[in-house]
Design an enzyme around this catalytic site. Structure first.
Site, PDB file in Angstrom:
ATOM      1  N   GLY A 119      -1.771   1.691  -2.032  1.00 52.17           N
ATOM      2  CA  GLY A 119      -2.758   2.329  -1.658  1.00 52.17           C
ATOM      3  C   GLY A 119      -3.188   2.112  -0.041  1.00 52.17           C
ATOM      4  O   GLY A 119      -2.629   0.979   0.384  1.00 52.17           O
ATOM      5  N   HIS A 120      -4.304   2.651   0.659  1.00 45.76           N
ATOM      6  CA  HIS A 120      -4.520   2.503   1.911  1.00 45.76           C
ATOM      7  C   HIS A 120      -5.122   1.046   2.262  1.00 45.76           C
ATOM      8  O   HIS A 120      -5.825   0.951   1.369  1.00 45.76           O
ATOM      9  CB  HIS A 120      -5.152   3.588   2.593  1.00 45.76           C
ATOM     10  CG  HIS A 120      -6.447   4.067   1.865  1.00 45.76           C
ATOM     11  ND1 HIS A 120      -7.281   5.152   2.021  1.00 45.76           N
ATOM     12  CD2 HIS A 120      -7.071   3.434   0.590  1.00 45.76           C
ATOM     13  CE1 HIS A 120      -8.429   5.059   1.171  1.00 45.76           C
ATOM     14  NE2 HIS A 120      -8.218   4.291   0.411  1.00 45.76           N
ATOM     15  N   ASN A 121      -4.763   0.452   3.167  1.00 49.04           N
ATOM     16  CA  ASN A 121      -5.463  -0.533   3.907  1.00 49.04           C
ATOM     17  C   ASN A 121      -4.855  -1.840   2.920  1.00 49.04           C
ATOM     18  O   ASN A 121      -5.504  -2.784   2.777  1.00 49.04           O
ATOM     19  CB  ASN A 121      -6.984  -0.514   3.900  1.00 49.04           C
ATOM     20  CG  ASN A 121      -7.193   0.422   4.666  1.00 49.04           C
ATOM     21  OD1 ASN A 121      -7.721   1.751   4.556  1.00 49.04           O
ATOM     22  ND2 ASN A 121      -7.098   0.321   6.040  1.00 49.04           N
TER      23      ASN A 121
END
EC number: 2.3.1.191
Lengths: 361, 361, 361
Positions: free
Chosen positions: B255-257
């Site tokens: 997922g993002h980050n």
């Protein structure tokens, strides 16, 4: 559908077997459920609970098993194709109507496709837009490669293979006759193998993972179907093997050097780690995980979301998943599960106490 | 393999280290297992249980550790390359033989590829059929982009990157040297972020989800390998970070980050939700799920199919998966698990009763 | 960002609503967190714990709720846009700045794309490199098809659809306005349906799986977003339905004939088997598995990695996943779980013994 795609019942039984009860010359041009079919449509009875609909259907004919036909109160004036497996018969006939309704595709290589001069493509194959076929590949009769398919060096596709858009087949892999692969699936990517080459521990650890070359291929037998975005890795030394008539759903991962036995079906999101040997006629449920280097006997069923960490050498059904319940209730149970050894200890204490009490005069 | 790809043992030790016991001028042209190797092949001993095969092998030479060499009863007349890590040595040598056997590929841009005039492609790069490279992208030396790869605006690929067919790299992402990405993987798609903007409840609820723009990128360090159809999302504000020598299998979602620490390996079908921070040298098993916004220390191991919902701040092995057992047996256990609080209640009642009884005169 | 993308606060409130406290003519040109924003940037307060940062921020303006604004000790001299949902407001404004900073793309069909003469493409659409659009497809206004997208026969894409690279849409599927699909997703592959046509048992079993033609399509309503490498299968007879404003993450599998109710969100790696009916406003966690032919009410929440095997007809939160704990501890608990019936038996024995003892004179 247009009347030019109508077929008589006798044409169907000549092609697919079964007996006709009623008018063998009746023409049908499509399929529909019992309660919606009209006089030019064929319906089927595969489930006892729809038996009463056979009495009232307007269908031109009904696919039915001999046993069910005997239960129909008034078969007179109706047309039947009698077959032991109406559902499979329905599936075959449905394909016929689809083929009749599908305009024929011109064979040939699309102007935007790239076929390496050292590849061999049958004249009857249909090579779509932006396809690429590398050197040494052999593409069989009537193969259909949809937009953007990528075929690596030395790949062999037997007759009647159909690859949907963006399928990738890495170099050296082989697909049997009538294999269907849905969009985005990847056949033959490198297996996940790295040799650890580290010295030292903790913060002082140095070194790296060394890639183990994956020089096997993927060999897929006849009549296999593979779902969208599924991945099947090439073998490390030997090949990864998918036997005949295996059916694999979407987003399934099959690791290097696995063997999947004939007629086995694998539902979506399942993952099978490397070097695992799945038997014939197995059924692997959705999101099942199977560890590497294990063996499943023929006729093993693993239910959805279960995990297999050891070999299952007897046929039968195996499970390790819980069904979701109310969140608060679950959390209560989950907390107890984490402390089950304490619960067991309390029982033991009670048992000891009980023994003493029973010994009391 | 052809004899022109034969190498002397001394050429190998010059390149990869290790000591020779036996004939340094002996030539080998390939690798094989101990029990199958012939005089022109190199075998390796990485597992004690094959020690006896070293006595009988026909291999031209054997990769062996110093400790194992001492256990060989009759090393005389045999050739060895002595190295602390024969398995990693084997992997490196295997790559040499593959490279020798692989015909060199002509650098250049395929006639069907599209490279935007404002992109910069090194002359030594190999840009395959139907590749697209958008404006501002920078493609390093000897980069190999296979059929249909799509490179977004401003992407930077360092030297020796290899992207297999249909890999997508969204705008602004950066890949380090020697990064390998397998077919169909997607680097830099939007993270999954939506702000709820609803009013009212139940049937009366109105409003919508508002997309949160994802303006970070994905930054991948050197020597990372990423499996087929894996997805790594771009960051919302800051970047998603994959550190050096991380190895990721097929069908993994990151997922993002997230930040994945160096040398960590992630097996197939694992999913890591957004903003999670995985340490260095971790091992994430197949189909593991890790919640968002948690931290894993260095050297954490999570076994296959387990779920991580909270931070794991100490190194060690963590688990929450059950192995599949007979279906009927499992269902019996599962029913009790759902009612464990009642079982605990019964134990409590017994304990109270036991206390009373013990107090009885 | 460049000053030519600066906007006054009043321009923002004219477009998105909200009230201004402070200087309506103040110009901002970007967004930043409260602790990093400068005088030309807009910050937002969505979480009480950052309230104190509002006092110290250098931001040119702050998005804030009316309730939170009352808590600010010294709002004088600062600029606010007051809105009930600062987070959603932030998301909308962020998109504005991105649009301002993005150079406009020339509409038209790329020279390497293939558009069948019998397809209809709006003049304002942007058809990228190596895209293919088959006969009968209809592509709406301002649609953006990125590199390598494949559009099947008769597909309909409404206005403002954006398909990222290598998305495949099979024949006959329909996507509503503003639908976004990320790279590698596959819309409309065949559902997983095979009729067993076997006779005999064990080694003597013969026959095969007969493919059930999948003649439904996938119909996707307005404002849906679909993640990278997600797969949504076409229906067998009827269509698979994704209602408006559904948001689906990466690597999700949705089986044939499912219906996903409006505003539902589905996190990464979830799998939903065929013919399942998910309500409106549901939240399906990451890696959740949902069986086929079940129904979820509106407002059902299923937490990550849980499995749903039966219908959940009441709103609420459901769970069946365990969080990972120390491996050795877990194995101890897991062994007891497998033998919970024996533990229950021991409790029963104790209860019987206790009764007898209590009856003792």
């Amino acid at each position: 559908m247009a009347s030019n795609s109508a077929i008589t019942l006798s044409e169907l039984t000549q092609r697919f077997g079964g007996d006709i009860a009623g008018d063998a010359g009746h023409r049908v041009n499509g399929l529909a459920p019992l309660d919606k079919a009209g006089p030019e449509q064929l319906a089927f009875l595969a489930n006892q609970k729809y038996l009463s609909q056979v009495e009232s259907t307007r269908a031109g004919a009904v696919l039915i098993s001999p046993a069910d036909l005997e239960k129909v109160a008034s078969p007179e004036g109706r047309n039947f194709i009698v077959t032991p497996n109406p559902y499979a018969y329905f599936a075959r006939v449905a394909q016929v109507f689809i083929d009749l309704a599908t305009p024929p595709v011109e064979p040939g290589v699309h102007s935007t496709a790239f076929v390496h001069p050292a590849a061999k493509v049958a004249a009857s194959a249909v090579i779509g837009p932006h396809v690429s076929v590398e050197a040494g590949a052999v593409i069989g009769e009537r193969v259909k490669l949809d937009a953007g398919v990528s075929i690596g060096q030395g790949v062999r596709l037997a007759d009647d293979v159909h690859l949907y858009p963006h399928v990738t087949v890495y170099h050296g892999c082989k697909l049997g006759a009538r294999v269907i692969v849905h969009a985005g699936a990847v056949i033959g990517a490198d297996g996940f193998g790295f040799a650890p080459d580290f010295v030292g521990d903790g913060e002082a650890r140095t070194g790296s993972w060394v890639k183990i070359p994956q020089v096997g291929a993927v060999v897929i037998a006849n009549d296999v179907e593979i779902g969208a975005n599924t991945t099947i890795d090439r073998g490390a030394m030997a090949d990864t093997i998918i036997e005949e008539c295996v059916k694999i759903d979407n987003l399934v991962q099959i690791g290097h050097n696995c063997r999947i036995g004939a007629y086995t079906v694998i539902a979506g999101c399942a993952g099978i780690a490397g070097s695992t040997n799945i038997g014939r006629h197995c059924m692997i449920g959705g999101a099942v995980g199977i560890a590497g280097h294990v063996t499943l006997a023929d006729y093993v069923i693993v239910t959805a979301q279960s995990g297999v960490s050891k070999s299952l050498l007897k046929p039968g059904m195996y499970t390790s998943a819980f069904p979701a319940v109310n969140h608060a209730d679950w959390n209560k149970s989950a907390a107890i599960v984490r402390n089950l050894d304490k619960l067991r200890e309390r029982i033991k204490t009670l048992e000891t106490a009980a023994e003493k009490l029973q010994d009391k005069p």
